[in-house]
Design an enzyme around this catalytic site. Structure first.
Site, PDB file in Angstrom:
ATOM      1  N   SER A 223      -0.303  -1.589   2.726  1.00  0.00           N
ATOM      2  CA  SER A 223      -1.506  -1.619   1.881  1.00  0.00           C
ATOM      3  C   SER A 223      -1.197  -2.486   0.666  1.00  0.00           C
ATOM      4  CB  SER A 223      -1.815  -0.186   1.427  1.00  0.00           C
ATOM      5  OG  SER A 223      -2.720  -0.178   0.350  1.00  0.00           O
TER       6      SER A 223
ATOM      7  N   TYR B 106       1.038   8.423  -1.732  1.00  0.00           N
ATOM      8  CA  TYR B 106       0.510   7.383  -0.823  1.00  0.00           C
ATOM      9  C   TYR B 106       1.147   6.047  -1.197  1.00  0.00           C
ATOM     10  CZ  TYR B 106      -2.847   4.383   1.620  1.00  0.00           C
ATOM     11  OH  TYR B 106      -3.433   3.443   2.438  1.00  0.00           O
TER      12      TYR B 106
ATOM     13  N   ASN C 199       2.785   8.627   7.107  1.00  0.00           N
ATOM     14  CA  ASN C 199       2.726   7.226   6.628  1.00  0.00           C
ATOM     15  C   ASN C 199       4.080   6.529   6.625  1.00  0.00           C
ATOM     16  OD1 ASN C 199       0.171   8.124   6.024  1.00  0.00           O
ATOM     17  ND2 ASN C 199       0.145   7.356   3.933  1.00  0.00           N
TER      18      ASN C 199
ATOM     19  N   LYS D 227       3.676   3.550   1.075  1.00  0.00           N
ATOM     20  CA  LYS D 227       3.343   2.166   1.418  1.00  0.00           C
ATOM     21  C   LYS D 227       4.407   1.191   0.887  1.00  0.00           C
ATOM     22  CE  LYS D 227      -0.268   3.224   3.808  1.00  0.00           C
ATOM     23  NZ  LYS D 227      -0.287   3.017   5.266  1.00  0.00           N
TER      24      LYS D 227
HETATM   25  N1  LIG Z   1      -9.156   1.977   4.346  1.00  0.00           N
HETATM   26  C1  LIG Z   1      -8.429   1.383   3.409  1.00  0.00           C
HETATM   27  O1  LIG Z   1      -8.928   1.112   2.295  1.00  0.00           O
HETATM   28  C2  LIG Z   1      -7.025   0.985   3.667  1.00  0.00           C
HETATM   29  C3  LIG Z   1      -6.278   1.531   4.695  1.00  0.00           C
HETATM   30  N2  LIG Z   1      -4.973   1.160   4.869  1.00  0.00           N
HETATM   31  C4  LIG Z   1      -4.156   1.741   5.908  1.00  0.00           C
HETATM   32  O2  LIG Z   1      -4.730   1.442   7.171  1.00  0.00           O
HETATM   33  C5  LIG Z   1      -4.345   2.428   8.111  1.00  0.00           C
HETATM   34  C6  LIG Z   1      -5.579   2.895   8.858  1.00  0.00           C
HETATM   35  O3  LIG Z   1      -6.452   3.514   7.933  1.00  0.00           O
HETATM   36  P1  LIG Z   1      -8.034   3.572   8.092  1.00  0.00           P
HETATM   37  O4  LIG Z   1      -8.445   2.940   9.349  1.00  0.00           O
HETATM   38  O5  LIG Z   1      -8.604   3.125   6.835  1.00  0.00           O
HETATM   39  O6  LIG Z   1      -8.224   5.150   8.172  1.00  0.00           O
HETATM   40  P2  LIG Z   1      -9.097   6.062   9.114  1.00  0.00           P
HETATM   41  O7  LIG Z   1      -8.990   7.424   8.527  1.00  0.00           O
HETATM   42  O8  LIG Z   1     -10.432   5.480   9.337  1.00  0.00           O
HETATM   43  O9  LIG Z   1      -8.310   6.026  10.511  1.00  0.00           O
HETATM   44  C7  LIG Z   1      -7.037   6.548  10.636  1.00  0.00           C
HETATM   45  C8  LIG Z   1      -6.786   6.953  12.064  1.00  0.00           C
HETATM   46  O10 LIG Z   1      -5.456   7.461  12.139  1.00  0.00           O
HETATM   47  C9  LIG Z   1      -5.477   8.665  12.876  1.00  0.00           C
HETATM   48  N3  LIG Z   1      -4.356   9.505  12.480  1.00  0.00           N
HETATM   49  C10 LIG Z   1      -4.219  10.191  11.318  1.00  0.00           C
HETATM   50  N4  LIG Z   1      -3.096  10.895  11.325  1.00  0.00           N
HETATM   51  C11 LIG Z   1      -2.494  10.661  12.514  1.00  0.00           C
HETATM   52  C12 LIG Z   1      -1.295  11.102  13.105  1.00  0.00           C
HETATM   53  N5  LIG Z   1      -0.505  11.994  12.493  1.00  0.00           N
HETATM   54  N6  LIG Z   1      -0.963  10.644  14.333  1.00  0.00           N
HETATM   55  C13 LIG Z   1      -1.791   9.785  14.978  1.00  0.00           C
HETATM   56  N7  LIG Z   1      -2.949   9.349  14.472  1.00  0.00           N
HETATM   57  C14 LIG Z   1      -3.293   9.777  13.248  1.00  0.00           C
HETATM   58  C15 LIG Z   1      -6.819   9.291  12.565  1.00  0.00           C
HETATM   59  O11 LIG Z   1      -7.202  10.276  13.515  1.00  0.00           O
HETATM   60  C16 LIG Z   1      -7.719   8.081  12.537  1.00  0.00           C
HETATM   61  O12 LIG Z   1      -8.223   7.796  13.811  1.00  0.00           O
HETATM   62  C17 LIG Z   1      -3.642   3.522   7.316  1.00  0.00           C
HETATM   63  O13 LIG Z   1      -2.241   3.373   7.439  1.00  0.00           O
HETATM   64  C18 LIG Z   1      -4.079   3.249   5.891  1.00  0.00           C
HETATM   65  O14 LIG Z   1      -3.141   3.715   4.960  1.00  0.00           O
HETATM   66  C19 LIG Z   1      -4.391   0.208   4.083  1.00  0.00           C
HETATM   67  C20 LIG Z   1      -5.085  -0.374   3.079  1.00  0.00           C
HETATM   68  C21 LIG Z   1      -6.447  -0.023   2.780  1.00  0.00           C
HETATM   69  C1  LIG Z   2      -6.696   9.280  -3.678  1.00  0.00           C
HETATM   70  C2  LIG Z   2      -7.087   7.866  -3.879  1.00  0.00           C
HETATM   71  C3  LIG Z   2      -7.850   7.332  -2.754  1.00  0.00           C
HETATM   72  C4  LIG Z   2      -7.949   5.860  -2.821  1.00  0.00           C
HETATM   73  C5  LIG Z   2      -8.997   5.262  -1.966  1.00  0.00           C
HETATM   74  C6  LIG Z   2      -8.777   5.408  -0.514  1.00  0.00           C
HETATM   75  C7  LIG Z   2      -8.049   4.620   0.285  1.00  0.00           C
HETATM   76  C8  LIG Z   2      -7.225   3.544  -0.190  1.00  0.00           C
HETATM   77  C9  LIG Z   2      -6.380   2.973   0.647  1.00  0.00           C
HETATM   78  C10 LIG Z   2      -5.457   1.972   0.218  1.00  0.00           C
HETATM   79  O1  LIG Z   2      -4.542   1.640   0.956  1.00  0.00           O
HETATM   80  C11 LIG Z   2      -5.551   1.385  -1.141  1.00  0.00           C
HETATM   81  C12 LIG Z   2      -5.910  -0.036  -1.148  1.00  0.00           C
HETATM   82  C13 LIG Z   2      -5.705  -0.784  -2.219  1.00  0.00           C
HETATM   83  C14 LIG Z   2      -4.962  -0.352  -3.439  1.00  0.00           C
HETATM   84  C15 LIG Z   2      -5.520  -0.959  -4.631  1.00  0.00           C
HETATM   85  C16 LIG Z   2      -4.879  -1.206  -5.743  1.00  0.00           C
HETATM   86  C17 LIG Z   2      -3.454  -1.018  -5.978  1.00  0.00           C
HETATM   87  C18 LIG Z   2      -3.071  -1.719  -7.234  1.00  0.00           C
HETATM   88  C19 LIG Z   2      -2.487  -3.059  -6.953  1.00  0.00           C
HETATM   89  C20 LIG Z   2      -2.242  -3.887  -8.169  1.00  0.00           C
HETATM   90  O2  LIG Z   2      -2.552  -3.484  -9.275  1.00  0.00           O
HETATM   91  O3  LIG Z   2      -1.715  -4.981  -7.986  1.00  0.00           O
END
Ligand SMILES: NC(=O)C1=CN([C@@H]2O[C@H](COP(=O)(O)OP(=O)(O)OC[C@H]3O[C@@H](n4cnc5c(N)ncnc54)[C@H](O)[C@@H]3O)[C@@H](O)[C@H]2O)C=CC1
Ligand SMILES: CCCCC/C=C\C=C\C(=O)C/C=C\C/C=C\CCCC(=O)O
Length: 265
Positions: A137, A150, A106, A154
């Site tokens: 995030s 995490y 990350n 971020k």
């Molecule tokens: N889903 C959520 O609620 C939120 C996600 N994010 C961020 O968005 C980004 C994408 O997450 P999502 O699409 O939700 O997750 P996801 O798990 O659906 O997709 C993540 C992708 O990254 C790939 N990946 C993981 N480790 C890797 C590595 N070492 N090298 C290359 N690829 C790798 C996985 O294989 C997968 O295809 C992340 O940085 C996550 O932290 C931010 C805010 C909220």
């Molecule tokens: C181990 C916990 C897993 C959490 C759920 C999975 C994915 C979350 C991905 C994120 O990037 C988180 C998204 C939003 C964070 C929400 C709140 C943070 C608080 C912000 C505030 O209080 O202003």
């Protein structure tokens, strides 16, 4: 339109990375997709080739935590497409148990990808400039108690993006660098909040996460992709953090002067 533009998206095999790839293709760009998930990436490439035609998308297997793999694939992408205009560091995980892996992917992965892209794009090296978008995030702006490491990564991505954007402006690199800060998004990452192997010592805090999800309702990947496209297209935006919530997208206003409370020492 992004016709003639070449984009790279990490973590593109599913979730947000897949939706960014999709919107870039819809807008005319060519996209190099990078992911550790080879089967998922290859399968997506077949689908996208059918939908958008051959030569618009190419999948590359690489782990962003590996200097060797990332650098090697970066060079292959430049060789195939000739140049890169848009670079999105999106790959990310939640793993509080194996927290060093979380930092490696990350934060270190984002720094690595950004430096590779910057070296290629910056005008001082003969590059054409471009844009880098780092996926942080809402947890990069406020704490997610069930995921302290995490959260730290971020916050790190937001700080790195802001500082490097200022460095880029001061040095005339011609590269814009912005952070995208979604709240909870409906992807497989969300499932980690209930998985002890991901939450580790903080598994008991699931109720806090649940109440945060009520405060910040889960949004769809398409909504985040629209905000992503806005960052790509708006050439005036640099060093910004764009928050995406169920109510819409908004730029974060960082205080110029820190609010503090003095103490007597
Ligand atoms: N889903 C959520 O609620 C939120 C996600 N994010 C961020 O968005 C980004 C994408 O997450 P999502 O699409 O939700 O997750 P996801 O798990 O659906 O997709 C993540 C992708 O990254 C790939 N990946 C993981 N480790 C890797 C590595 N070492 N090298 C290359 N690829 C790798 C996985 O294989 C997968 O295809 C992340 O940085 C996550 O932290 C931010 C805010 C909220
Ligand atoms: C181990 C916990 C897993 C959490 C759920 C999975 C994915 C979350 C991905 C994120 O990037 C988180 C998204 C939003 C964070 C929400 C709140 C943070 C608080 C912000 C505030 O209080 O202003």
């Amino acid at each position: 339109m992004l016709k003639g533009k070449v984009a790279v998206v990490s973590g593109a095999a599913q979730g947000l990375g897949k939706s960014f790839t999709h919107i870039l293709l819809e807008n005319g760009a060519q996209v190099a997709m990078l992911d550790v998930d080879e089967a998922g990436g290859q399968e997506l490439q077949v689908q996208l080739n059918q939908q958008f035609g051959l030569e618009r998308t190419q999948f590359y297997k690489a782990d962003v935590a590996s200097e060797l793999q990332f650098t090697d694939v970066f060079q292959k992408i430049v060789s195939k497409f000739g140049h890169i205009d848009i670079f999105c560091n999106n790959a990310g995980i939640v793993d509080e148990k194996n927290w060093e892996k979380t930092v490696s992917i990350n934060l270190s992965g984002v720094v690595r990808g950004t430096y590779l892209a910057l070296d290629h794009m910056k005008k001082q090296n003969g590059g054409k400039g471009g844009i880098i978008i780092n996926v942080a995030s809402l947890a990069g702006l406020g704490p997610l108690p069930s995921a302290p490491v995490y959260t730290a990564t971020k916050f790190g991505v937001v700080g790195f993006t802001r500082a490097l954007s200022m460095a880029s402006q001061a040095s005339g690199y011609g590269v814009r660098i912005n952070a995208l800060c979604p709240s909870f998004v409906r992807t497989s990452l969300i499932d980690s909040f209930n998985q002890k192997e991901k939450t580790g010592n903080f598994h008991n805090l699931a109720a806090i996460t649940q109440s945060l999800m009520e405060k910040f309702p889960i949004i769809e990947v398409e909504q985040v992709a629209k905000a992503f496209l806005h960052l790509v297209k708006d050439e005036c935006v640099d060093g910004a953090a764009l928050l995406v919530k169920n109510t819409g997208a908004e730029y974060v206003i960082f205080p110029k002067d820190m609010e503090t409370t003095p103490i007597s020492i």
